[in-house]
Design a protein around this motif. Structure first.
Motif, PDB file in Angstrom:
ATOM      1  N   SER A  79       4.851 -76.633 -48.298  1.00  0.00           N
ATOM      2  CA  SER A  79       4.611 -76.420 -46.869  1.00  0.00           C
ATOM      3  C   SER A  79       5.225 -75.114 -46.372  1.00  0.00           C
ATOM      4  O   SER A  79       6.271 -74.673 -46.832  1.00  0.00           O
ATOM      5  CB  SER A  79       5.170 -77.591 -46.067  1.00  0.00           C
ATOM      6  OG  SER A  79       6.569 -77.712 -46.263  1.00  0.00           O
ATOM      7  N   ARG A  80       4.511 -74.506 -45.440  1.00  0.00           N
ATOM      8  CA  ARG A  80       4.929 -73.307 -44.707  1.00  0.00           C
ATOM      9  C   ARG A  80       5.095 -72.078 -45.600  1.00  0.00           C
ATOM     10  O   ARG A  80       5.687 -71.077 -45.179  1.00  0.00           O
ATOM     11  CB  ARG A  80       6.201 -73.552 -43.903  1.00  0.00           C
ATOM     12  CG  ARG A  80       6.044 -74.627 -42.835  1.00  0.00           C
ATOM     13  CD  ARG A  80       7.289 -74.766 -41.964  1.00  0.00           C
ATOM     14  NE  ARG A  80       8.411 -75.277 -42.747  1.00  0.00           N
ATOM     15  CZ  ARG A  80       9.400 -74.524 -43.198  1.00  0.00           C
ATOM     16  NH1 ARG A  80       9.429 -73.218 -42.954  1.00  0.00           N
ATOM     17  NH2 ARG A  80      10.389 -75.055 -43.895  1.00  0.00           N
ATOM     18  N   ALA A  81       4.624 -72.134 -46.806  1.00  0.00           N
ATOM     19  CA  ALA A  81       4.644 -70.929 -47.640  1.00  0.00           C
ATOM     20  C   ALA A  81       3.616 -69.931 -47.117  1.00  0.00           C
ATOM     21  O   ALA A  81       2.680 -70.282 -46.398  1.00  0.00           O
ATOM     22  CB  ALA A  81       4.361 -71.282 -49.094  1.00  0.00           C
ATOM     23  N   GLU A  82       3.792 -68.679 -47.511  1.00  0.00           N
ATOM     24  CA  GLU A  82       2.887 -67.610 -47.069  1.00  0.00           C
ATOM     25  C   GLU A  82       2.481 -66.792 -48.281  1.00  0.00           C
ATOM     26  O   GLU A  82       3.322 -66.415 -49.106  1.00  0.00           O
ATOM     27  CB  GLU A  82       3.576 -66.741 -46.026  1.00  0.00           C
ATOM     28  CG  GLU A  82       2.674 -65.710 -45.381  1.00  0.00           C
ATOM     29  CD  GLU A  82       3.365 -64.966 -44.239  1.00  0.00           C
ATOM     30  OE1 GLU A  82       2.784 -63.986 -43.758  1.00  0.00           O
ATOM     31  OE2 GLU A  82       4.484 -65.368 -43.855  1.00  0.00           O
ATOM     32  N   ILE A  83       1.191 -66.498 -48.357  1.00  0.00           N
ATOM     33  CA  ILE A  83       0.635 -65.842 -49.546  1.00  0.00           C
ATOM     34  C   ILE A  83      -0.221 -64.662 -49.123  1.00  0.00           C
ATOM     35  O   ILE A  83      -1.062 -64.784 -48.232  1.00  0.00           O
ATOM     36  CB  ILE A  83      -0.219 -66.836 -50.351  1.00  0.00           C
ATOM     37  CG1 ILE A  83       0.637 -68.014 -50.815  1.00  0.00           C
ATOM     38  CG2 ILE A  83      -0.882 -66.169 -51.541  1.00  0.00           C
ATOM     39  CD1 ILE A  83      -0.165 -69.236 -51.140  1.00  0.00           C
ATOM     40  N   GLY A  84      -0.030 -63.533 -49.783  1.00  0.00           N
ATOM     41  CA  GLY A  84      -0.883 -62.375 -49.597  1.00  0.00           C
ATOM     42  C   GLY A  84      -0.515 -61.531 -48.404  1.00  0.00           C
ATOM     43  O   GLY A  84       0.554 -61.688 -47.821  1.00  0.00           O
TER      44      GLY A  84
ATOM     45  N   GLY B 154       7.779 -72.753 -53.423  1.00  0.00           N
ATOM     46  CA  GLY B 154       8.564 -73.717 -52.681  1.00  0.00           C
ATOM     47  C   GLY B 154       8.348 -73.603 -51.179  1.00  0.00           C
ATOM     48  O   GLY B 154       7.696 -72.680 -50.679  1.00  0.00           O
ATOM     49  N   GLU B 155       8.935 -74.540 -50.472  1.00  0.00           N
ATOM     50  CA  GLU B 155       8.801 -74.597 -49.028  1.00  0.00           C
ATOM     51  C   GLU B 155       9.263 -73.294 -48.377  1.00  0.00           C
ATOM     52  O   GLU B 155      10.358 -72.794 -48.653  1.00  0.00           O
ATOM     53  CB  GLU B 155       9.615 -75.767 -48.488  1.00  0.00           C
ATOM     54  CG  GLU B 155       9.539 -75.955 -46.996  1.00  0.00           C
ATOM     55  CD  GLU B 155      10.397 -77.108 -46.527  1.00  0.00           C
ATOM     56  OE1 GLU B 155      10.612 -77.220 -45.295  1.00  0.00           O
ATOM     57  OE2 GLU B 155      10.872 -77.882 -47.384  1.00  0.00           O
ATOM     58  N   GLY B 156       8.408 -72.732 -47.532  1.00  0.00           N
ATOM     59  CA  GLY B 156       8.773 -71.535 -46.795  1.00  0.00           C
ATOM     60  C   GLY B 156       8.909 -70.282 -47.629  1.00  0.00           C
ATOM     61  O   GLY B 156       9.399 -69.257 -47.141  1.00  0.00           O
TER      62      GLY B 156
ATOM     63  N   LYS C 182       2.917 -68.961 -64.194  1.00  0.00           N
ATOM     64  CA  LYS C 182       3.864 -69.884 -64.818  1.00  0.00           C
ATOM     65  C   LYS C 182       5.275 -69.597 -64.313  1.00  0.00           C
ATOM     66  O   LYS C 182       6.209 -69.417 -65.098  1.00  0.00           O
ATOM     67  CB  LYS C 182       3.783 -69.784 -66.339  1.00  0.00           C
ATOM     68  CG  LYS C 182       4.373 -70.988 -67.068  1.00  0.00           C
ATOM     69  CD  LYS C 182       4.210 -70.844 -68.574  1.00  0.00           C
ATOM     70  CE  LYS C 182       4.827 -72.016 -69.306  1.00  0.00           C
ATOM     71  NZ  LYS C 182       4.725 -71.853 -70.782  1.00  0.00           N
ATOM     72  N   ALA C 183       5.402 -69.553 -63.013  1.00  0.00           N
ATOM     73  CA  ALA C 183       6.677 -69.208 -62.398  1.00  0.00           C
ATOM     74  C   ALA C 183       6.892 -70.047 -61.149  1.00  0.00           C
ATOM     75  O   ALA C 183       5.944 -70.419 -60.459  1.00  0.00           O
ATOM     76  CB  ALA C 183       6.719 -67.722 -62.051  1.00  0.00           C
ATOM     77  N   VAL C 184       8.182 -70.309 -60.854  1.00  0.00           N
ATOM     78  CA  VAL C 184       8.563 -71.082 -59.681  1.00  0.00           C
ATOM     79  C   VAL C 184       9.296 -70.169 -58.715  1.00  0.00           C
ATOM     80  O   VAL C 184      10.239 -69.463 -59.096  1.00  0.00           O
ATOM     81  CB  VAL C 184       9.470 -72.266 -60.076  1.00  0.00           C
ATOM     82  CG1 VAL C 184       9.938 -73.018 -58.832  1.00  0.00           C
ATOM     83  CG2 VAL C 184       8.738 -73.200 -61.025  1.00  0.00           C
ATOM     84  N   LEU C 185       8.861 -70.175 -57.468  1.00  0.00           N
ATOM     85  CA  LEU C 185       9.538 -69.444 -56.399  1.00  0.00           C
ATOM     86  C   LEU C 185      10.174 -70.492 -55.501  1.00  0.00           C
ATOM     87  O   LEU C 185       9.471 -71.282 -54.856  1.00  0.00           O
ATOM     88  CB  LEU C 185       8.515 -68.599 -55.629  1.00  0.00           C
ATOM     89  CG  LEU C 185       9.031 -67.441 -54.782  1.00  0.00           C
ATOM     90  CD1 LEU C 185       9.747 -66.414 -55.641  1.00  0.00           C
ATOM     91  CD2 LEU C 185       7.887 -66.782 -54.022  1.00  0.00           C
ATOM     92  N   GLY C 186      11.502 -70.510 -55.459  1.00  0.00           N
ATOM     93  CA  GLY C 186      12.215 -71.564 -54.764  1.00  0.00           C
ATOM     94  C   GLY C 186      12.062 -71.513 -53.252  1.00  0.00           C
ATOM     95  O   GLY C 186      11.478 -70.591 -52.677  1.00  0.00           O
ATOM     96  N   LYS C 187      12.623 -72.507 -52.601  1.00  0.00           N
ATOM     97  CA  LYS C 187      12.546 -72.635 -51.156  1.00  0.00           C
ATOM     98  C   LYS C 187      13.045 -71.361 -50.475  1.00  0.00           C
ATOM     99  O   LYS C 187      14.158 -70.893 -50.729  1.00  0.00           O
ATOM    100  CB  LYS C 187      13.375 -73.830 -50.687  1.00  0.00           C
ATOM    101  CG  LYS C 187      13.343 -74.066 -49.198  1.00  0.00           C
ATOM    102  CD  LYS C 187      14.148 -75.297 -48.827  1.00  0.00           C
ATOM    103  CE  LYS C 187      14.129 -75.546 -47.322  1.00  0.00           C
ATOM    104  NZ  LYS C 187      14.901 -76.770 -46.969  1.00  0.00           N
ATOM    105  N   GLY C 188      12.210 -70.785 -49.630  1.00  0.00           N
ATOM    106  CA  GLY C 188      12.596 -69.605 -48.863  1.00  0.00           C
ATOM    107  C   GLY C 188      12.698 -68.319 -49.654  1.00  0.00           C
ATOM    108  O   GLY C 188      13.044 -67.268 -49.103  1.00  0.00           O
ATOM    109  N   ALA C 189      12.398 -68.344 -50.935  1.00  0.00           N
ATOM    110  CA  ALA C 189      12.459 -67.119 -51.743  1.00  0.00           C
ATOM    111  C   ALA C 189      11.280 -66.219 -51.396  1.00  0.00           C
ATOM    112  O   ALA C 189      10.238 -66.670 -50.932  1.00  0.00           O
ATOM    113  CB  ALA C 189      12.462 -67.463 -53.227  1.00  0.00           C
TER     114      ALA C 189
END
Length: 433
Positions: A291-296, A308-310, A321-328
């Motif tokens: 939720s609330r993530a932003e792309i592009g 992740g969130e935000g 194949k990568a994880v971007l944590g909350k708020g990253a």
């Protein structure tokens, strides 16, 4: 199709058309699913074998009745209901198949149930002549129809439901004394009628039974599918700024209050949670977005990308194949592959996780709250500790401790007047003075 790929394996919404149909069939929980194959059978067999479908081979293509007859030995006296479908008519819904079965078991017990439709242009489709109650009085192929019969707009989709104990006995009586010299499956309807057992027709929309025989027809069906999916997305609470420019995959999942800007393409395997914003010209496949993530804009999320969130992935950033944590955040011009980025970390512009040595892939771990300076290369396998800072322009080849500063670049040197002397010398060489 003028293609090396079998017709029924050409994709709609990122999935081969035949597999769309098999998915719908699976909703009925059938006892058996059988696929009749002919030319280029190996392609179809490879596609359906993982789904548990049984293969029946039709060595000669002598018509639809002949094709179904090839399944007789494999079915071995099967006494349940049989639905005959066509791999190049992939959008038939499970609900429509259920309606055919229900009609087959109605009080009047029709010998067979035919699925009819009324296209805008009936063209060369076979016609269904039926009374007001849907009882079929005649079915005829266009080639063999009279002018009066061709004037009827109720057409035969080719789909039929019939009891297994009736099917093959009727097929054995089908002849090929027609304009094409083929064995037509619909002939079983009139054969049963001659036995005093009339059949029935039910109707569906033309778009549901649209057949695909060319790339132009494939594009038309894709366009219809996408239009319906966009309409559904907006009805479910997503905002599409320019709907006609957004392309969904067959399994795209969208939450509420998702905003999608123009020219966004979803490949298979994307799940988007509530409140996400996807900016223009982004491409997503195999990604999970909280939720609330932003792309592009202009972002590319490849399989295994998890936001992740935000969190935020900005312009010209690619994740795989990568994880971007909350708020990253990875806001600009970066490649994040085979990596785990902790909550609140900031990835500077031009950063690359160097995950491949030409033979194997390696992972990068970036701790929570870490700051990676612009134009840095993190040579995997490597770990950046929580809270650490990597100076801009660094090439990091060893682990960085938590809260440490890592700088790995050449020493800055400035030579006074060197540039002026260089230009003067080069100009002299050029002019000969």
């Amino acid at each position: 199709m003028k293609s090396d790929t079998h017709k029924v394996l050409h994709p709609i919404a990122g999935r081969p058309m035949l597999l769309h149909l098999i998915d719908s069939v699976a909703e009925l929980a059938p006892a058996r699913t059988m696929v009749v194959v002919g030319a280029r059978r190996e392609q179809v067999e490879a596609a359906v074998a993982p789904l548990g479908a049984e293969i029946v081979h039709q060595s000669e293509q002598l018509g639809t009745g002949h094709a179904v007859a090839q399944a007789e030995a494999a079915l071995g006296g099967f006494a349940g209901d049989v639905i005959v479908l066509y791999g190049d008519a992939p959008l038939v819904r499970a609900a429509t198949m259920r309606a055919m079965i229900d009609r087959l078991h109605a009080a009047d017990l029709p010998a067979a149930v035919v699925l009819g439709f009324r296209p805008a242009d009936p063209g060369a489709y076979g016609r269904v002549i039926a009374d007001a109650d849907g009882r079929i009085t005649k079915m005829v192929e266009f080639k063999d129809a009279t002018d009066a019969e061709r004037a009827v707009d109720l057409c035969n989709s080719g789909l039929i439901a019939v009891r297994g104990e009736d099917l093959f006995g009727l097929l054995a009586r089908v002849g090929n004394a027609n304009a094409a010299g083929e064995y037509y499956l619909p002939d079983v309807v009139m054969l049963a009628d001659a036995d005093g057992r009339p059949s029935a027709v039910i109707e569906t929309a033309a778009a549901e039974v649209a057949g695909i025989n060319s790339r132009a027809e494939l594009a038309a069906v894709e366009a219809d599918w996408q239009h319906a999916r966009r309409t559904q997305a907006m009805a479910d609470g997503a905002t599409l700024i320019a709907p006609d420019t957004v392309w969904f995959a067959h399994d795209t999942v969208l939450g509420r209050d998702v905003t999608i800007e123009p020219n966004v393409v979803f490949g298979p395997g994307v799940t988007v949670a509530d409140g996400v914003t996807i900016h223009a010209f982004s491409h997503l496949e195999g990604a999970t977005i909280a939720s609330r993530a932003e792309i592009g804009p202009f972002a590319r999320l490849r399989p295994g990308a998890v936001l992740g969130e935000g969190s935020k992935v900005g312009n010209f950033v690619e994740m795989k194949k990568a994880v971007l944590g909350k708020g990253a955040k990875a806001n600009h011009l970066s490649y994040i592959g085979d990596a785990d980025v902790g909550a609140g970390a900031n990835i500077g512009a031009g950063t690359i996780t160097c995950n491949y040595d030409g033979f194997f892939k390696y992972g990068t771990k970036i701790g929570a709250g870490a700051f990676i300076g612009s134009n840095s290369a993190l040579v995997a396998p490597v770990s950046i500790g929580p809270g650490a800072i990597v100076g801009a322009g660094s090439v990091i080849t060893r682990d960085v401790d938590p809260d440490a500063l890592a700088v790995a670049r050449g020493e800055h040197r400035a030579l006074p007047n060197w540039a002026k002397r260089f230009r003067d010398n080069m100009l002299a060489k050029k002019t000969g003075k």
